[in-house]
Design a protein around this motif. Structure first.
Motif, PDB file in Angstrom:
ATOM      1  N   LEU A   4       0.868  -1.174   0.000  1.00 52.18           N
ATOM      2  CA  LEU A   4       0.000   0.000   0.000  1.00 52.18           C
ATOM      3  C   LEU A   4       0.904   1.224   0.000  1.00 52.18           C
ATOM      4  O   LEU A   4       1.933   1.210   0.675  1.00 52.18           O
ATOM      5  CB  LEU A   4      -0.775   0.063   1.308  1.00 52.18           C
ATOM      6  N   ALA A   5       0.514   2.247  -0.745  1.00 54.25           N
ATOM      7  CA  ALA A   5       1.285   3.490  -0.683  1.00 54.25           C
ATOM      8  C   ALA A   5       0.384   4.605  -0.183  1.00 54.25           C
ATOM      9  O   ALA A   5      -0.786   4.666  -0.551  1.00 54.25           O
ATOM     10  CB  ALA A   5       1.819   3.830  -2.071  1.00 54.25           C
ATOM     11  N   VAL A   6       0.938   5.451   0.658  1.00 58.03           N
ATOM     12  CA  VAL A   6       0.204   6.614   1.156  1.00 58.03           C
ATOM     13  C   VAL A   6       0.896   7.846   0.611  1.00 58.03           C
ATOM     14  O   VAL A   6       2.093   8.050   0.861  1.00 58.03           O
ATOM     15  CB  VAL A   6       0.214   6.643   2.708  1.00 58.03           C
ATOM     16  N   ILE A   7       0.172   8.652  -0.160  1.00 57.86           N
ATOM     17  CA  ILE A   7       0.799   9.881  -0.675  1.00 57.86           C
ATOM     18  C   ILE A   7      -0.092  11.082  -0.326  1.00 57.86           C
ATOM     19  O   ILE A   7      -1.299  10.955  -0.165  1.00 57.86           O
ATOM     20  CB  ILE A   7       1.033   9.817  -2.211  1.00 57.86           C
ATOM     21  N   GLY A   8       0.514  12.250  -0.240  1.00 61.16           N
ATOM     22  CA  GLY A   8      -0.236  13.483   0.003  1.00 61.16           C
ATOM     23  C   GLY A   8      -0.727  14.032  -1.329  1.00 61.16           C
ATOM     24  O   GLY A   8       0.040  14.089  -2.280  1.00 61.16           O
ATOM     25  N   SER A   9      -1.982  14.434  -1.401  1.00 63.38           N
ATOM     26  CA  SER A   9      -2.524  14.885  -2.683  1.00 63.38           C
ATOM     27  C   SER A   9      -2.581  16.400  -2.798  1.00 63.38           C
ATOM     28  O   SER A   9      -3.050  16.913  -3.800  1.00 63.38           O
ATOM     29  CB  SER A   9      -3.919  14.304  -2.896  1.00 63.38           C
ATOM     30  N   GLN A  10      -2.100  17.109  -1.758  1.00 59.83           N
ATOM     31  CA  GLN A  10      -2.166  18.582  -1.806  1.00 59.83           C
ATOM     32  C   GLN A  10      -0.771  19.150  -1.544  1.00 59.83           C
ATOM     33  O   GLN A  10       0.174  18.725  -2.198  1.00 59.83           O
ATOM     34  CB  GLN A  10      -3.228  19.047  -0.797  1.00 59.83           C
ATOM     35  N   TRP A  11      -0.678  20.131  -0.626  1.00 58.96           N
ATOM     36  CA  TRP A  11       0.638  20.732  -0.355  1.00 58.96           C
ATOM     37  C   TRP A  11       1.214  20.228   0.969  1.00 58.96           C
ATOM     38  O   TRP A  11       1.899  20.966   1.667  1.00 58.96           O
ATOM     39  CB  TRP A  11       0.512  22.252  -0.321  1.00 58.96           C
ATOM     40  N   GLY A  12       0.944  18.998   1.326  1.00 53.99           N
ATOM     41  CA  GLY A  12       1.456  18.467   2.586  1.00 53.99           C
ATOM     42  C   GLY A  12       0.480  18.689   3.733  1.00 53.99           C
ATOM     43  O   GLY A  12      -0.541  19.371   3.581  1.00 53.99           O
ATOM     44  N   ASP A  13       0.780  18.042   4.852  1.00 54.48           N
ATOM     45  CA  ASP A  13      -0.025  18.180   6.070  1.00 54.48           C
ATOM     46  C   ASP A  13      -1.474  17.749   5.880  1.00 54.48           C
ATOM     47  O   ASP A  13      -2.381  18.261   6.535  1.00 54.48           O
ATOM     48  CB  ASP A  13       0.036  19.636   6.603  1.00 54.48           C
ATOM     49  N   GLU A  14      -1.680  16.781   5.012  1.00 51.30           N
ATOM     50  CA  GLU A  14      -3.040  16.302   4.750  1.00 51.30           C
ATOM     51  C   GLU A  14      -3.523  15.352   5.846  1.00 51.30           C
ATOM     52  O   GLU A  14      -4.724  15.042   5.923  1.00 51.30           O
ATOM     53  CB  GLU A  14      -3.079  15.552   3.402  1.00 51.30           C
ATOM     54  N   GLY A  15      -2.566  14.875   6.665  1.00 48.64           N
ATOM     55  CA  GLY A  15      -2.927  13.865   7.676  1.00 48.64           C
ATOM     56  C   GLY A  15      -2.333  12.513   7.313  1.00 48.64           C
ATOM     57  O   GLY A  15      -2.848  11.461   7.702  1.00 48.64           O
ATOM     58  N   LYS A  16      -1.201  12.547   6.587  1.00 49.36           N
ATOM     59  CA  LYS A  16      -0.557  11.285   6.169  1.00 49.36           C
ATOM     60  C   LYS A  16      -0.137  10.460   7.382  1.00 49.36           C
ATOM     61  O   LYS A  16      -0.228   9.239   7.371  1.00 49.36           O
ATOM     62  CB  LYS A  16       0.678  11.576   5.294  1.00 49.36           C
ATOM     63  N   GLY A  17       0.343  11.164   8.439  1.00 45.94           N
ATOM     64  CA  GLY A  17       0.787  10.460   9.645  1.00 45.94           C
ATOM     65  C   GLY A  17      -0.363   9.672  10.248  1.00 45.94           C
ATOM     66  O   GLY A  17      -0.241   8.485  10.527  1.00 45.94           O
ATOM     67  N   LYS A  18      -1.505  10.339  10.425  1.00 46.70           N
ATOM     68  CA  LYS A  18      -2.665   9.644  11.013  1.00 46.70           C
ATOM     69  C   LYS A  18      -3.076   8.461  10.138  1.00 46.70           C
ATOM     70  O   LYS A  18      -3.308   7.360  10.644  1.00 46.70           O
ATOM     71  CB  LYS A  18      -3.857  10.606  11.159  1.00 46.70           C
ATOM     72  N   ILE A  19      -3.155   8.673   8.830  1.00 46.93           N
ATOM     73  CA  ILE A  19      -3.637   7.605   7.938  1.00 46.93           C
ATOM     74  C   ILE A  19      -2.615   6.461   7.865  1.00 46.93           C
ATOM     75  O   ILE A  19      -2.984   5.294   7.891  1.00 46.93           O
ATOM     76  CB  ILE A  19      -3.972   8.182   6.537  1.00 46.93           C
ATOM     77  N   THR A  20      -1.329   6.796   7.813  1.00 52.90           N
ATOM     78  CA  THR A  20      -0.304   5.737   7.779  1.00 52.90           C
ATOM     79  C   THR A  20      -0.400   4.896   9.046  1.00 52.90           C
ATOM     80  O   THR A  20      -0.395   3.661   9.002  1.00 52.90           O
ATOM     81  CB  THR A  20       1.111   6.336   7.661  1.00 52.90           C
ATOM     82  N   ASP A  21      -0.511   5.569  10.184  1.00 48.66           N
ATOM     83  CA  ASP A  21      -0.608   4.841  11.454  1.00 48.66           C
ATOM     84  C   ASP A  21      -1.860   3.968  11.472  1.00 48.66           C
ATOM     85  O   ASP A  21      -1.812   2.810  11.894  1.00 48.66           O
ATOM     86  CB  ASP A  21      -0.638   5.853  12.606  1.00 48.66           C
ATOM     87  N   TYR A  22      -2.961   4.504  10.969  1.00 49.91           N
ATOM     88  CA  TYR A  22      -4.207   3.723  10.928  1.00 49.91           C
ATOM     89  C   TYR A  22      -4.021   2.490  10.043  1.00 49.91           C
ATOM     90  O   TYR A  22      -4.358   1.369  10.433  1.00 49.91           O
ATOM     91  CB  TYR A  22      -5.344   4.621  10.408  1.00 49.91           C
ATOM     92  N   LEU A  23      -3.460   2.694   8.861  1.00 50.83           N
ATOM     93  CA  LEU A  23      -3.303   1.581   7.919  1.00 50.83           C
ATOM     94  C   LEU A  23      -2.226   0.591   8.371  1.00 50.83           C
ATOM     95  O   LEU A  23      -2.214  -0.556   7.938  1.00 50.83           O
ATOM     96  CB  LEU A  23      -2.938   2.122   6.525  1.00 50.83           C
ATOM     97  N   ALA A  24      -1.336   1.058   9.236  1.00 52.86           N
ATOM     98  CA  ALA A  24      -0.225   0.193   9.675  1.00 52.86           C
ATOM     99  C   ALA A  24      -0.653  -0.838  10.699  1.00 52.86           C
ATOM    100  O   ALA A  24       0.163  -1.658  11.131  1.00 52.86           O
ATOM    101  CB  ALA A  24       0.914   1.037  10.234  1.00 52.86           C
ATOM    102  N   GLU A  25      -1.925  -0.823  11.065  1.00 53.01           N
ATOM    103  CA  GLU A  25      -2.405  -1.742  12.097  1.00 53.01           C
ATOM    104  C   GLU A  25      -1.966  -3.183  11.814  1.00 53.01           C
ATOM    105  O   GLU A  25      -1.498  -3.888  12.707  1.00 53.01           O
ATOM    106  CB  GLU A  25      -3.928  -1.677  12.191  1.00 53.01           C
TER     107      GLU A  25
END
Ligand code: GDP
Ligand code: IMO
Ligand code: MG
Length: 435
Positions: A4-25
């Protein structure tokens, strides 16, 4: 091939950390592949809040291998501070491995970052001051030092003898002076070599073999598509490849190793630093998004510029990275707004433009074309109940808002985030990992 890849679709700070941590379960491995300590990924786990700059977000979950890939530029001092902070929370951090090919951010990179910014005057990029541009410039100019070099004193001496005098001259030309001489730098690099030696490996071999064995591997992007060195708002960008393409070169994996791509998209838009921002709001609504959304930089503390959601930007990101689903974050920040605007195209000199233009002067003339949707004010904002009940219980107008996004980007929304916590998340995905 469960990746799975998590990328930011805007100018950063989209919440990648929260989503990566969620998906990393249920991940086995989390891999950072570009950027450096310019990133600031915030993760909330119960009452604990982590602000990670250089460590992959997987470090928070015991049993997950965290990989810093060759495409990352590493500030050893920052890495040491972060590893200490993680250990203080009772986590071992033992699953970390670092690429022998990753370039090292040296003290003069930070200094030159500041000096270059000052020399740009009012046309500055507004960098994070973490030495990112100068370090990547040296990498491309073949004047860098890599993690795998740090235990080889003779080679380090040879490299510094060649590179350091050039840096001194550059610093002089920019009206500044290097703080450390080459011997002090050599000493500290050797010390970092001793400290990090046990972690430094050929990470491409390790990541590829994990993928071959069927391990669940998650690639964690830093920054966002619009900060990408090629596809962002150049020159107001960072110095790495933030799109999914960066995974291949930055982690040392083939294109066939990239499975599903999650595009993290904030329900509105923010940007830190200078550069074009078509939907930026300079009014009360902009100030409201900033205060309710807590839009202050994780790395520099600078206030983030705020505006409505720009789907020209998100469409650009979906195409560039082959985004298979969006993770829409900070939806709760829009809760009490009566009418919400969404930009679906630009009007540039009377022409309706759907594809994000490459020219910053054109962007300066672009006016947003908005669609409006009534908000879901009065909904009550009981996010916990909403997360339990799922999509069908979401307010009708929020579902309309989501439809506009899907229609205009051609990409389904797989995750809805309604708060900072892990449980403040609605997961609509049909499958968790690509097969
Ligand atoms: P990143 O750089 O993409 O990881 O994002 P940052 O961590 O820099 O900024 C996102 C901020 O929003 C962090 O403070 C997160 O805790 C917070 N956040 C993430 N998702 C949500 C959400 O759905 N709602 C709210 N209110 N905050 C969120
Ligand atoms: P995360 O991973 C938001 C911005 C800086 C500046 C430009 C260049 O948290 O999303 P640099 O220091 O990289 O040379 O600065 O890029 N920038 C970010 N903005 N989030 C980030 O990371 C960023 N990393 C760099 O503000 O405009
Ligand atoms: Mg951030």
């Amino acid at each position: 091939m469960p990746t799975l890849a998590v990328i930011g679709s805007q100018w950063g700070d989209e919440g990648k950390g929260k989503i990566t941590d969620y998906l990393a379960e249920d991940a086995d491995m989390v891999v950072r592949y570009q950027g450096g300590a310019n990133a600031g990924h915030t993760i909330k786990v119960g009452d604990e809040v982590f602000a990670l700059h250089i460590l992959p977000s997987g470090i928070i979950r015991e049993g997950v291998t965290s990989v810093i890939g060759n495409g990352v530029v590493i500030d050893c001092e920052e890495l040491l501070v972060e590893m200490e902070a993680i250990r203080k929370t009772g986590r071992s951090g033992s699953g970390l491995i670092i690429s022998d090919r990753a370039n090292v951010v040296l003290p003069y990179h930070r200094l030159l970052d500041g000096a270059e910014e000052r020399s740009r005057g009012s046309k500055g990029v507004g960098t994070t001051g973490r030495g990112i541009g100068p370090c990547y410039s040296d990498k491309v100019a073949r004047a860098g030092i890599r993690m795998g070099d740090l235990q080889d004193e003779a080679y380090l001496r040879e490299r510094l003898d060649m590179i350091f005098p050039l840096k001194e001259r550059l610093a002089n030309a920019l009206g500044t002076k290097l703080e450390q001489d080459r011997f002090a730098i050599l000493r500290s690099l050797l010390e970092y070599g001793r400290i990090f030696g046990p972690y430094v490996r050929d990470t491409s071999v390790i990541v590829n073999s994990a993928i071959e064995q069927g391990a669940k591997v998650l690639f964690e992007g830093a920054q966002g598509t619009m900060l990408d060195i090629d596809h962002g708002t150049y020159p107001y960008v960072t110095s790495s490849s933030c799109t999914a393409g960066g995974i291949c070169s930055g982690a040392g994996v083939p294109p066939s190793a990239i499975g599903d791509v999650v595009g993290v998209t904030k329900a509105y838009t923010t940007r830190v630093g200078a550069g074009p921002f078509v939907t930026e709001l300079h009014d009360e609504m902009g100030a409201r998004l900033q205060s309710v959304g807590g839009e202050f930089g994780t790395t520099t503390g600078r206030p983030r510029r705020c505006g409505w959601l720009d789907l020209v930007v998100v469409r650009h990101a979906c195409r560039l990275s082959g985004v298979t689903s969006l993770a829409m974050t900070k939806v709760d920040v829009l809760n009490d707004i009566p009418v919400i605007k969404v930009c679906v195209a630009y009007d540039i000199d009377g022409e309706i433009v759907q594809d994000f233009p490459g020219s910053v002067t054109k962007l300066a003339r672009a006016k947003p074309v908005y669609e409006e949707v009534d908000g879901w004010a009065g909904w009550g904002g009981d996010t916990a109940a909403m997360c339990r009940k799922g999509y069908s219980a979401l307010p009708r107008n929020l579902r309309k808002f989501m439809d506009i996004i899907t229609t205009n980007t051609g990409t389904p929304i797989g995750i809805i985030s309604l708060g900072k916590g892990r449980d403040e998340t609605i997961d609509l995905r049909k499958r968790r990992w690509s097969t």
